[in-house]
Write an enzyme that holds these catalytic residues in place. Sequence first.
Site, PDB file in Angstrom:
ATOM      1  N   ASP A  48       0.862  -1.162   0.000  1.00 51.08           N
ATOM      2  CA  ASP A  48       0.000   0.000   0.000  1.00 51.08           C
ATOM      3  C   ASP A  48       0.918   1.238   0.000  1.00 51.08           C
ATOM      4  O   ASP A  48       2.130   1.112   0.235  1.00 51.08           O
ATOM      5  CB  ASP A  48      -0.846  -0.065   1.283  1.00 51.08           C
ATOM      6  CG  ASP A  48      -1.594   1.201   1.549  1.00 51.08           C
ATOM      7  OD1 ASP A  48      -2.377   1.606   0.681  1.00 51.08           O
ATOM      8  OD2 ASP A  48      -1.384   1.810   2.623  1.00 51.08           O
ATOM      9  N   ASP A  50      -0.136   5.194   0.999  1.00 51.79           N
ATOM     10  CA  ASP A  50      -0.348   6.181   2.059  1.00 51.79           C
ATOM     11  C   ASP A  50      -0.343   5.523   3.437  1.00 51.79           C
ATOM     12  O   ASP A  50      -1.098   4.579   3.684  1.00 51.79           O
ATOM     13  CB  ASP A  50      -1.689   6.908   1.856  1.00 51.79           C
ATOM     14  CG  ASP A  50      -1.668   7.808   0.640  1.00 51.79           C
ATOM     15  OD1 ASP A  50      -0.791   8.673   0.562  1.00 51.79           O
ATOM     16  OD2 ASP A  50      -2.524   7.631  -0.246  1.00 51.79           O
ATOM     17  N   GLU A  95     -13.543   5.277   8.248  1.00 51.41           N
ATOM     18  CA  GLU A  95     -12.579   4.351   7.634  1.00 51.41           C
ATOM     19  C   GLU A  95     -11.849   3.517   8.701  1.00 51.41           C
ATOM     20  O   GLU A  95     -11.627   2.319   8.517  1.00 51.41           O
ATOM     21  CB  GLU A  95     -11.558   5.143   6.796  1.00 51.41           C
ATOM     22  CG  GLU A  95     -10.543   4.248   6.100  1.00 51.41           C
ATOM     23  CD  GLU A  95      -9.373   5.009   5.464  1.00 51.41           C
ATOM     24  OE1 GLU A  95      -9.233   6.230   5.637  1.00 51.41           O
ATOM     25  OE2 GLU A  95      -8.579   4.337   4.789  1.00 51.41           O
ATOM     26  N   SER A 163      -2.434   1.490  -4.501  1.00 46.62           N
ATOM     27  CA  SER A 163      -2.897   2.609  -3.678  1.00 46.62           C
ATOM     28  C   SER A 163      -4.269   3.131  -4.060  1.00 46.62           C
ATOM     29  O   SER A 163      -4.567   3.332  -5.245  1.00 46.62           O
ATOM     30  CB  SER A 163      -1.883   3.752  -3.780  1.00 46.62           C
ATOM     31  OG  SER A 163      -2.397   4.916  -3.180  1.00 46.62           O
ATOM     32  N   ALA A 164      -5.060   3.414  -3.050  1.00 46.46           N
ATOM     33  CA  ALA A 164      -6.353   4.059  -3.258  1.00 46.46           C
ATOM     34  C   ALA A 164      -6.189   5.575  -3.292  1.00 46.46           C
ATOM     35  O   ALA A 164      -7.166   6.314  -3.320  1.00 46.46           O
ATOM     36  CB  ALA A 164      -7.317   3.651  -2.147  1.00 46.46           C
ATOM     37  N   LYS A 212      -9.904  -3.214  -2.814  1.00 45.09           N
ATOM     38  CA  LYS A 212      -8.630  -3.540  -3.468  1.00 45.09           C
ATOM     39  C   LYS A 212      -8.659  -4.943  -4.083  1.00 45.09           C
ATOM     40  O   LYS A 212      -7.928  -5.217  -5.018  1.00 45.09           O
ATOM     41  CB  LYS A 212      -7.472  -3.354  -2.489  1.00 45.09           C
ATOM     42  CG  LYS A 212      -7.203  -1.872  -2.201  1.00 45.09           C
ATOM     43  CD  LYS A 212      -5.899  -1.611  -1.493  1.00 45.09           C
ATOM     44  CE  LYS A 212      -5.602  -0.107  -1.420  1.00 45.09           C
ATOM     45  NZ  LYS A 212      -4.329   0.185  -0.751  1.00 45.09           N
ATOM     46  N   ASP A 237      -1.570  -0.711   5.846  1.00 46.56           N
ATOM     47  CA  ASP A 237      -1.914  -0.100   7.130  1.00 46.56           C
ATOM     48  C   ASP A 237      -3.417  -0.197   7.401  1.00 46.56           C
ATOM     49  O   ASP A 237      -3.885   0.264   8.438  1.00 46.56           O
ATOM     50  CB  ASP A 237      -1.496   1.376   7.185  1.00 46.56           C
ATOM     51  CG  ASP A 237      -2.423   2.256   6.378  1.00 46.56           C
ATOM     52  OD1 ASP A 237      -2.506   2.060   5.155  1.00 46.56           O
ATOM     53  OD2 ASP A 237      -3.090   3.128   6.966  1.00 46.56           O
TER      54      ASP A 237
HETATM   55  O1  C5P Z   1      -2.410   4.432  -0.552  1.00 45.52           O
HETATM   56  P1  C5P Z   1      -3.674   4.148   0.239  1.00 45.52           P
HETATM   57  O2  C5P Z   1      -4.482   3.042  -0.379  1.00 45.52           O
HETATM   58  O3  C5P Z   1      -3.401   3.980   1.670  1.00 45.52           O
HETATM   59  O4  C5P Z   1      -4.530   5.511   0.075  1.00 45.52           O
HETATM   60  C1  C5P Z   1      -5.754   5.695   0.667  1.00 45.52           C
HETATM   61  C2  C5P Z   1      -5.714   6.552   1.899  1.00 45.52           C
HETATM   62  O5  C5P Z   1      -5.963   7.905   1.539  1.00 45.52           O
HETATM   63  C3  C5P Z   1      -6.828   6.154   2.840  1.00 45.52           C
HETATM   64  O6  C5P Z   1      -6.344   5.437   3.935  1.00 45.52           O
HETATM   65  C4  C5P Z   1      -7.505   7.458   3.246  1.00 45.52           C
HETATM   66  O7  C5P Z   1      -7.455   7.714   4.644  1.00 45.52           O
HETATM   67  C5  C5P Z   1      -6.764   8.535   2.514  1.00 45.52           C
HETATM   68  N1  C5P Z   1      -7.695   9.465   1.843  1.00 45.52           N
HETATM   69  C6  C5P Z   1      -7.539  10.805   2.035  1.00 45.52           C
HETATM   70  N2  C5P Z   1      -8.397  11.691   1.406  1.00 45.52           N
HETATM   71  C7  C5P Z   1      -9.357  11.228   0.594  1.00 45.52           C
HETATM   72  C8  C5P Z   1      -9.507   9.854   0.374  1.00 45.52           C
HETATM   73  C9  C5P Z   1      -8.641   8.995   1.021  1.00 45.52           C
HETATM   74  O8  C5P Z   1      -6.648  11.226   2.781  1.00 45.52           O
HETATM   75  N3  C5P Z   1     -10.134  12.095   0.004  1.00 45.52           N
HETATM   76 MG    MG Z   2      -2.758   3.233   3.441  1.00 45.75          MG
END
Ligand code: C5P
Ligand code: MG
Length: 302
Positions: A48, A50, A95, A163-164, A212, A237
């Site tokens: 992952d 973030d 979340e 990554s999301a 995912k 994480d």
């Molecule tokens: O890379 P990763 O999959 O961890 O990215 C997703 C993270 O981005 C989520 O854990 C979420 O807390 C964060 N996020 C954010 N702002 C958004 C959507 C997701 O900070 N608008």
């Molecule tokens: Mg993450």
Amino acid sequence: MHCKTKLFSVQIPELAKCSVLMRERSRVEETIYAMQRAGAGSLQVISDFDMTLTRFAHNGKRVPTTHNILDNQLLIDEDCTKKMRELLNTYYPIEIDASRTAEEKLPLMVEWWTKVHELLIQQRIRKDMLAQAVRESSAMLRDGYKVFFDRLTEQQVPLLIFSAGVGDVLEEVIRQNHVFLPNVHIISNYMDFDQTGVLRAFKGQLIHTFNKREGALSHAAGLRALQGRPNVLLLGDSLGDLTMADGVSEHQNILTIGFLNDQVEERKESYINSFDIVLVKDETMDVPNAILRYITSSRDRK
Ligand code: C5P
Ligand code: MG
């Protein structure tokens, strides 16, 4: 077994740190041994981004996610900043809420991502400003990231970053840290710019924290660089990150490492039950690096 355990604690002393929790230490040991015997040629790493490859906090302040890096007046106006922060304050607690299931969270995550992406599109973000926004941000990879990326490159082990977050921003963060190397593959939400370089949409199926698995089945399964590598080291994480390896067919060994950054007491039990190794408030790559050092070493290979 006794002898192996002793060997293990000598060769990977990082696992003895009190921030390292394991539900079943013997399973972790057996998996690492099996991966070491098979060697670097059988290994792939799926991570992952973030809060996994990036730090959670630094000097008491939260480190921005790829979405939060876009919160810069170069890219968005004050009203949008305000709305994005309100959405973060509403949805981030959901979340990470230990009392709700992933199924309950799923539609709410779709809502969050969709609203934010719509806001970003309205802002007509310019592609050529992204690099500067990343430079001006306090984005930060975990301590030890260089050793991590360098070892994987040296050993020709593919790294899939799943990554999301926002792919274009993610790429810029790793480029500016000089680790966007040829063995790095990325699955993420990519921006779609018009001919003049203005954001008009996001490409493909939305990826959020809890879908995912679908991304893994539709994208990762087709990545040629990952094929023929049945051993997986997975880093995440969020409990949602555990499905990132669902696209790996005929896997032999999977070792999962979970960074538990936030809501530690509330989530400890579920993390221990779900990840093989849980790292509590550890801002470094020390444990993954130590495991990789051991797995990719040729000593004692039978
Ligand atoms: O890379 P990763 O999959 O961890 O990215 C997703 C993270 O981005 C989520 O854990 C979420 O807390 C964060 N996020 C954010 N702002 C958004 C959507 C997701 O900070 N608008
Ligand atoms: Mg993450």
